[in-house]
Motif scaffolding. Structure first.
Motif, PDB file in Angstrom:
ATOM      1  N   PHE A 181       0.803  -1.217   0.257  1.00 60.04           N
ATOM      2  CA  PHE A 181       0.169  -0.293   0.264  1.00 60.04           C
ATOM      3  C   PHE A 181       0.940   1.279   0.116  1.00 60.04           C
ATOM      4  N   ALA A 182       1.927   1.274   0.413  1.00 59.94           N
ATOM      5  CA  ALA A 182       2.744   2.427   0.921  1.00 59.94           C
ATOM      6  C   ALA A 182       3.387   2.316  -0.623  1.00 59.94           C
ATOM      7  N   VAL A 183       3.602   1.628  -1.170  1.00 68.32           N
ATOM      8  CA  VAL A 183       4.021   2.068  -2.775  1.00 68.32           C
ATOM      9  C   VAL A 183       2.760   2.109  -3.922  1.00 68.32           C
ATOM     10  N   GLY A 184       1.755   2.019  -3.498  1.00 66.98           N
ATOM     11  CA  GLY A 184       0.800   2.090  -4.342  1.00 66.98           C
ATOM     12  C   GLY A 184       0.433   3.698  -4.432  1.00 66.98           C
ATOM     13  N   ARG A 185       0.767   4.442  -3.161  1.00 62.55           N
ATOM     14  CA  ARG A 185       0.140   5.748  -2.584  1.00 62.55           C
ATOM     15  C   ARG A 185       1.201   6.361  -3.048  1.00 62.55           C
ATOM     16  N   LEU A 194       1.817  10.337  -9.686  1.00 61.69           N
ATOM     17  CA  LEU A 194       1.705  10.207 -10.767  1.00 61.69           C
ATOM     18  C   LEU A 194       0.438  12.068 -10.547  1.00 61.69           C
ATOM     19  N   ALA A 195       0.256  12.077  -9.139  1.00 65.09           N
ATOM     20  CA  ALA A 195      -1.019  13.614  -9.159  1.00 65.09           C
ATOM     21  C   ALA A 195       0.084  14.556  -9.771  1.00 65.09           C
ATOM     22  N   PHE A 196       1.497  13.553  -8.840  1.00 66.93           N
ATOM     23  CA  PHE A 196       2.822  15.401  -9.674  1.00 66.93           C
ATOM     24  C   PHE A 196       3.150  15.656 -11.040  1.00 66.93           C
ATOM     25  N   SER A 225       1.582   3.228 -18.509  1.00 66.17           N
ATOM     26  CA  SER A 225       2.421   2.335 -18.301  1.00 66.17           C
ATOM     27  C   SER A 225       2.850   2.454 -17.144  1.00 66.17           C
ATOM     28  N   LEU A 226       2.901   4.084 -15.996  1.00 66.13           N
ATOM     29  CA  LEU A 226       2.867   4.159 -15.060  1.00 66.13           C
ATOM     30  C   LEU A 226       2.162   3.601 -13.635  1.00 66.13           C
ATOM     31  N   ALA A 227       0.889   4.179 -13.883  1.00 71.00           N
ATOM     32  CA  ALA A 227      -0.683   3.540 -13.794  1.00 71.00           C
ATOM     33  C   ALA A 227      -1.189   1.664 -13.944  1.00 71.00           C
ATOM     34  N   GLU A 228      -0.727   1.507 -14.374  1.00 70.74           N
ATOM     35  CA  GLU A 228      -1.374  -0.249 -14.529  1.00 70.74           C
ATOM     36  C   GLU A 228      -0.030  -0.801 -14.164  1.00 70.74           C
ATOM     37  N   ALA A 229       1.358  -0.498 -13.793  1.00 70.59           N
ATOM     38  CA  ALA A 229       2.756  -0.841 -13.086  1.00 70.59           C
ATOM     39  C   ALA A 229       2.376  -1.695 -12.501  1.00 70.59           C
ATOM     40  N   ARG A 283      -8.137  10.412  -8.278  1.00 75.72           N
ATOM     41  CA  ARG A 283      -7.598  11.913  -8.660  1.00 75.72           C
ATOM     42  C   ARG A 283      -6.678  12.193  -8.969  1.00 75.72           C
ATOM     43  N   ALA A 284      -5.096  11.029  -9.564  1.00 74.53           N
ATOM     44  CA  ALA A 284      -4.512  11.650 -10.472  1.00 74.53           C
ATOM     45  C   ALA A 284      -4.876  11.513 -12.010  1.00 74.53           C
ATOM     46  N   ILE A 285      -5.894  11.086 -12.424  1.00 73.96           N
ATOM     47  CA  ILE A 285      -6.578  10.166 -13.764  1.00 73.96           C
ATOM     48  C   ILE A 285      -7.036  11.866 -13.845  1.00 73.96           C
TER      49      ILE A 285
END
Length: 557
Positions: A385-389, A395-397, A411-415, A429-431
């Motif tokens: 979960f830490a890596v997911g956050r 991605l949001a940045f 690619s990063l969103a689905e990695a 939110r990032a999308i």
């Protein structure tokens, strides 16, 4: 001819040695330079010509052969081959330091005043060995004199140590063979480790006595004091820098301080070179840069936290640009992957070159995240979960990057796997930020991006926002509405089941109750039946709405 060497210090702290001569055999002469010719004026005719490339020296045999065993042998070999009064030229093209250094050798042999400095001592020391100017040929010869001054510099002046190393760049094979590089590196390491805060007793003195050392913790101010030697070391050439790092490791310097020194050197080096691709870079320059990067990866301390994630990512980026050894690149990727669980978004910000499309390199982050999934997540119990956050925050940045491609974002969103996120709110939110920042992307591209998130993994608030978000693609909106209807149908079905269970319970209660309460229970059952019928009517209406939406979607296609 008795010579002595005297050391003195200039106002700037550098050390100068002056060779004085007690004999006057040739000391009254003068060495004149005429273009690329040096002529020794002593009143005696020249009987020796020394050639160094297109430079020539007209000298005398006696002062030269009496001090140089190498020149003495060459003169003997040429004996009997003279074409005129003057002997044939002796070729000394390979003398370390070239004509500039050989001029100093000539001055020494003739007893002229000779200033030894940190800039000329290394080439002169190597030339003395090349020319075999030991005490076997003359008392207090040049090897002895330069050795004395070189040792004096090693233990006296911090600044002059780097002058010596700088002068070794043109004579690297000889400097390495005669261990000048090793001696300078050891001296630098000793001075850098002299501050006890930079010294790890657990790997040095304590280890000698079999004692387990205890590492101390230092404040930021103390750590910055340990870095006083970074500036000078960061100016060294790569091979000389590697020697210094090896020496620091042998001295037991803390791994994190070594890692910081490597980062400081790399930052300074990258500011001095131009990273070019294979098509435009000169082959030699490109190979040298690649060797430098591979060497830096190899010398990194293996201890955890000895180098920051951001520095390693930048190193990985340059390694990929330089097409470095694949095994080294993979090793670096794995190392960064193991650090992800403790990273923050700023650690992942790797800037691109000025002429690049985007400010930050997303591709290098994608590689590391994919490595994390394939290596760390499968083989170790991770903090997923830490890596997911972390990834969603990154991605949001970068979502507002104008030239960030759909492919890189997707690619990063689905990695990461689906269960890497507690919920998809941060991803949504990032999308949403990316779609709003890139209004010109196609409907199909929007749909591809949105596939990374799951409607059922959104919170109630996020679902309500998504249902009203007109920036999302039409297909995705239709899917969300259908999913919401399904949720309502399931909720209605569950409610109907509850009513049925309640009615059954009421009938059972009626059969066991008194006849006085029978009519009251019948009335309650009729009311429940009406509510169930009303709920069934609502469900039929929802089903009709769903059929209409499907018809509209087919018409749109």
């Amino acid at each position: 001819m008795d010579k002595t060497i005297m050391g003195s210090a200039k106002l700037d702290g550098s050390v100068v040695g002056i060779v004085s001569d007690g004999s006057a055999d040739f000391a009254s002469g003068t060495l004149e330079r005429r273009g690329k010719k040096w002529i020794m004026q002593t009143g005696l005719a020249s009987d020796l010509i020394v050639q160094l490339g297109n430079h020539s020296f007209r000298l005398h045999k006696l002062p030269m052969v009496s001090r140089s065993g190498y020149i003495n042998r060459l003169v003997i070999e040429r004996k009997g081959k003279e074409e005129s009064k003057n002997s044939m030229p002796i070729n000394l093209d390979n003398v370390p330091g070239g004509a500039k250094t050989f001029e100093l050798v000539v001055r020494f042999c003739y007893g002229l005043k000779l200033d030894l400095t940190a800039s000329n001592i290394a080439p002169l020391y190597c030339a003395a060995h090349f020319l075999e100017m030991s005490d076997d040929y003359h008392e207090s010869n040049l090897i002895l004199q330069t050795e004395a001054f070189l040792s004096f510099v090693m233990f006296s002046s911090w600044k002059d140590l780097f002058q010596v190393l700088k002068s070794c760049e043109t004579i690297s094979p000889w400097a390495k063979k005669l261990k000048i590089l090793n001696r300078c590196s050891e001296a630098i390491a000793c001075k850098a480790c002299a501050n006890h805060k930079a010294f790890d007793f657990s790997t040095c003195d304590a280890a000698l006595f079999g004692i387990q050392g205890i590492r101390s913790t230092y404040s930021e101010v103390e750590v910055s004091l340990d870095q006083w030697w970074f500036e000078e070391v960061s100016l060294l050439r790569i091979d000389h820098f590697l020697e210094v790092v090896d020496a620091c490791k042998r001295k037991g310097m803390k791994p994190d301080l070594i890692g910081e020194s490597i980062a400081a050197w790399t930052k300074k080096w990258l500011s001095r070179v131009t990273l070019l691709d294979n098509l435009t870079a000169q082959k030699l320059t490109y190979q040298l840069q690649r060797v430098a990067i591979e060497s830096l990866i190899r010398i990194l301390p293996l201890e955890e936290n000895s180098a920051s994630c951001n520095f390693l990512l930048n190193l990985l980026k340059v390694g990929l640009l330089m097409d470095s050894d694949s095994d080294l690149v993979k090793r670096l990727e794995r190392r960064i992957a193991f650090m992800l669980e403790k990273c923050s978004v700023p650690d992942l910000l790797v800037k691109n070159r000025i002429d690049s499309d985007t400010t930050y390199d997303v591709g290098v982050v994608v590689r590391v995240v994919q490595c994390y999934v394939s290596v760390v997540w499968i083989n170790h119990p991770p903090k997923l979960f830490a890596v997911g956050r972390l990834v969603d925050g990154y991605l949001a940045f970068v979502a507002r990057e104008e030239r960030l491609t759909v492919r890189d974002f997707q690619s990063l969103a689905e990695a990461l796997p689906k269960d890497a996120r507690f919920c998809d709110d941060n991803l949504y939110r990032a999308i949403d930020m990316y779609i709003k920042a890139h209004p010109n992307i196609t409907e199909a591209e929007r749909m591809e991006i949105c596939k990374a998130m799951d409607y059922h993994r959104l919170s109630k608030e996020a679902q309500e926002h998504a249902l009203k978000n007109d920036q999302l693609p039409m297909d995705m909106m239709a899917r969300f509405i259908l999913m919401e209807q399904v949720n309502m149908m399931r909720s209605a079905t569950n409610s109907r089941s509850d009513y049925r269970r309640t009615a059954t319970q009421a009938i059972l209660r009626t059969s066991s109750s008194s006849s006085h309460s029978w009519f009251s229970s019948q009335k309650e059952v009729r009311m429940m039946k009406k509510e169930v019928d009303a709920m069934q009517a609502q469900i039929r209406q929802l089903q009709q709405c769903r059929l209409k939406l499907r018809t509209q979607m087919r018409g749109a296609k």
